[in-house]
Design a protein around this motif. Structure first.
Motif, short mmCIF file in Angstrom:
data_model
loop_
_atom_site.label_atom_id
_atom_site.label_comp_id
_atom_site.label_asym_id
_atom_site.label_seq_id
_atom_site.Cartn_x
_atom_site.Cartn_y
_atom_site.Cartn_z
N THR A 161 45.68 26.32 24.85
CA THR A 161 45.50 24.70 24.79
C THR A 161 46.14 24.28 26.27
OG1 THR A 161 47.94 24.58 23.90
CG2 THR A 161 46.08 24.80 22.26
N LYS A 162 46.75 25.11 26.89
CA LYS A 162 47.33 24.65 28.20
C LYS A 162 47.70 25.73 29.07
CE LYS A 162 51.96 25.10 26.33
NZ LYS A 162 53.50 24.49 26.14
N LEU A 163 47.81 25.32 30.27
CA LEU A 163 48.27 26.33 31.35
C LEU A 163 49.73 26.15 31.74
CD1 LEU A 163 44.91 26.01 33.69
CD2 LEU A 163 45.46 27.93 31.96
N VAL A 183 49.66 31.95 37.04
CA VAL A 183 49.16 30.87 36.20
C VAL A 183 48.71 31.73 34.95
CG1 VAL A 183 46.92 30.70 36.95
CG2 VAL A 183 47.91 28.76 35.82
N GLN A 184 49.34 31.14 33.93
CA GLN A 184 48.99 31.85 32.54
C GLN A 184 48.30 30.82 31.55
OE1 GLN A 184 52.51 32.73 29.84
NE2 GLN A 184 51.92 34.84 30.35
N ARG A 185 47.58 31.11 30.57
CA ARG A 185 47.13 30.46 29.45
C ARG A 185 47.89 30.60 28.27
NH1 ARG A 185 41.34 33.31 28.47
NH2 ARG A 185 42.20 35.42 28.56
N ARG A 186 48.47 29.39 27.64
CA ARG A 186 49.30 29.52 26.51
C ARG A 186 48.72 28.68 25.50
NH1 ARG A 186 55.28 29.08 29.65
NH2 ARG A 186 55.14 30.77 30.49
N ASP A 187 49.25 28.92 24.23
CA ASP A 187 48.99 28.17 22.85
C ASP A 187 50.06 27.14 22.89
OD1 ASP A 187 51.37 29.41 21.97
OD2 ASP A 187 50.20 30.84 20.31
N VAL A 188 49.88 26.41 21.49
CA VAL A 188 50.54 25.16 21.28
C VAL A 188 52.08 25.80 21.16
CG1 VAL A 188 48.90 23.87 20.23
CG2 VAL A 188 50.15 25.48 19.09
N GLY A 189 52.25 26.96 20.80
CA GLY A 189 53.79 27.43 20.65
C GLY A 189 54.39 27.94 21.80
#
Length: 481
Positions: A161-163, A183-189
């Motif tokens: 959902t975010k970087l 840079v990493q992609r991450r979920d809402v948690g």
């Protein structure tokens, strides 16, 4: 949606009373016979099975299968942990298991991954490698081939959902690439996700900063996070010292930003910061002249080098005072600079060891100070008595540094310093023009050696060189006794 099954049981003894033949004895394992008719009750479907009891007495009965309970879904990276409460028969009997389904936002059924596929006997399962997106999960209880009512859906966003930048703020000299920035992609948690390839666009608010590949060989504008990976790395390079803000963005994700510190490179050059201004002779040049110690890219360094200032172009033949200072935080400030001679087109230049000069200062003018003294310009020459002195005598109105005060129109008078009976004839008092008083008709009537004195109110007087007056040709005889 499937309806709740109904399980039917009947007793053989009743059948005998009604004149019906009793069903044959069957094995201890249930033998299911499925009846597809519906009872007209919402959420209920009919079914039949028969079996034997522990005393081998035939029996048959009816039961219904309760609806599934709405699951809870916890996204963790690219996985979804699906949990639910147990469902039972209306007789409180246990079900065999549960069927977990995943739908997209418009209720299209998706293929669910292995751990949650088929009939799940537990009350939880974890679906891995879930594509990024918003999904709806349901649970349906099952017993044999019967299916209960599908539960209400639980909507959840799974996957990126975010970087986010995983490397701390970095610092590097101008002209040098940073260490790897990730840079990493991450979920809402805030958990890393790994499903699908994703292109991340890189940006900076700096005018000339560039992004470079991880191996520092290529200028790039984006990086790709590969399928199965959670991050990608790159480098950043800028020639301008400061704290540019770099950004990472990808469609559908919240962007990430981070400041990068660019420090000056090694000191290599001198450059005049605040140039000299026009001023008068002997006065401090104001505002103070400054010299910057810069790197190869024009960034101000923190150098404390000793810097000397000198006259590079000297139209008035002046002398520069207050010309050496130490830099503070890369800036040398010359608060005591002055030049004693008037002139137009002065230029200053700075030097310091091996540091190169990127150019001299601007042109500037030193004007005369206030008039303070008189000085003979063209002094009197030897002459014949009664004959005008030639060339004509001039007197300069000067400042304290010997500069001609061209703005002065003071009245200047000249006289014989020691007349000895001689008389100075001609116009002996004139107004200066352009700071210069010119005497064109002066003569002395007696032979001898003399000097002239020039005076003017408020100014220091001046004395000429000595000159001799000689006799002219004989023109008459005169008795001496």
């Amino acid at each position: 949606m499937s309806s709740t099954p109904l399980v039917t049981r009947s007793a053989p003894r009743r059948a005998r009373r009604r004149g019906m033949a009793a069903p044959r004895r069957i094995s201890k394992k249930f033998a299911a016979v499925f009846v597809l008719s519906l009872f007209g009750v919402i959420g209920v479907a009919a079914a039949f099975w028969s079996g034997t009891d522990s005393k081998t007495t035939n029996f048959a009965g009816a039961d219904s299968l309760n609806a599934g309970n709405r699951p809870t879904v916890t996204p963790v990276g690219s996985t979804a942990v699906v949990s639910w409460a147990a469902s039972t028969l209306q007789s409180n009997g246990a079900v065999d298991g549960y069927i977990v389904k995943r739908y997209d936002a418009v209720d299209n059924l998706q293929t669910i991954n292995t751990a949650c596929s088929g009939v799940v006997s537990a009350l939880t399962c974890t679906e891995s490698n879930v594509p990024d997106g918003t999904w709806k999960y349901t649970v349906t209880p099952a017993i044999g081939l019967w299916r209960g009512t599908e539960s209400a859906a639980r909507t959840v966003t799974v996957g990126a959902t975010k970087l986010a930048f995983t490397t701390s703020a970095t610092s590097t000299p101008a002209g040098v690439s940073t260490n790897l920035i990730t840079v990493q992609r991450r979920d809402v948690g805030n958990n890393a996700t790994t499903v699908g390839a994703r292109v991340v666009t890189l940006g900076s608010d700096a005018a000339i900063g560039t992004f470079r590949s991880a191996d520092d060989t290529t200028v790039i504008t984006s990086v790709t996070i590969a399928d199965g990976a959670s991050s990608a790395s790159f480098r950043y390079r800028d020639n301008v010292a400061g704290t540019p803000l770099i950004t990472a963005s990808s469609t559908g994700l919240v962007s990430a930003s981070q400041a990068v510190t660019i420090t000056p490179a090694a000191a290599s050059a001198l450059k005049v910061g605040v140039g000299p201004s026009n001023t008068v002779a002997g006065a401090l040049i104001s505002p103070a002249v400054t010299v910057r110690v810069e790197d190869a890219f024009g960034n101000l360094t923190t150098s404390t080098a000793s810097i000397a200032m000198a006259i590079d172009a000297n139209p008035g033949g002046g002398t520069l005072s207050g010309a050496t200072v130490n830099a503070v935080a890369g800036v040398a400030t010359f608060t005591n600079l002055s030049i004693n001679k008037a002139g137009t087109g002065y230029i200053l230049a700075a030097t310091s060891g091996t540091l190169s000069a990127t150019g001299p200062s601007n042109l500037f003018t030193i004007s005369p100070a206030a008039a303070s003294a008189l000085k003979f310009g063209v002094g009197p020459s030897n002459a014949v008595a009664g004959v005008a002195l030639s060339p004509e005598v001039t007197v300069r109105v000067e400042d304290s540094f010997g500069n001609l005060v061209s703005s002065s129109g003071a009245t200047v008078a000249v006289a014989l310093t020691s007349p000895g009976g001689a008389t100075l004839s001609g116009t002996a008092s004139v107004a200066a023009s352009g700071g210069l008083a010119t005497f064109s008709t002066l003569s002395v009537n007696k032979i001898g050696t003399y000097t002239l004195t020039a005076t003017s109110a408020g100014l220091t007087s001046g004395t000429s060189n000595g000159f001799t007056i000689t006799a002219g040709s004989a023109t008459a005889l005169k008795f001496a006794v």
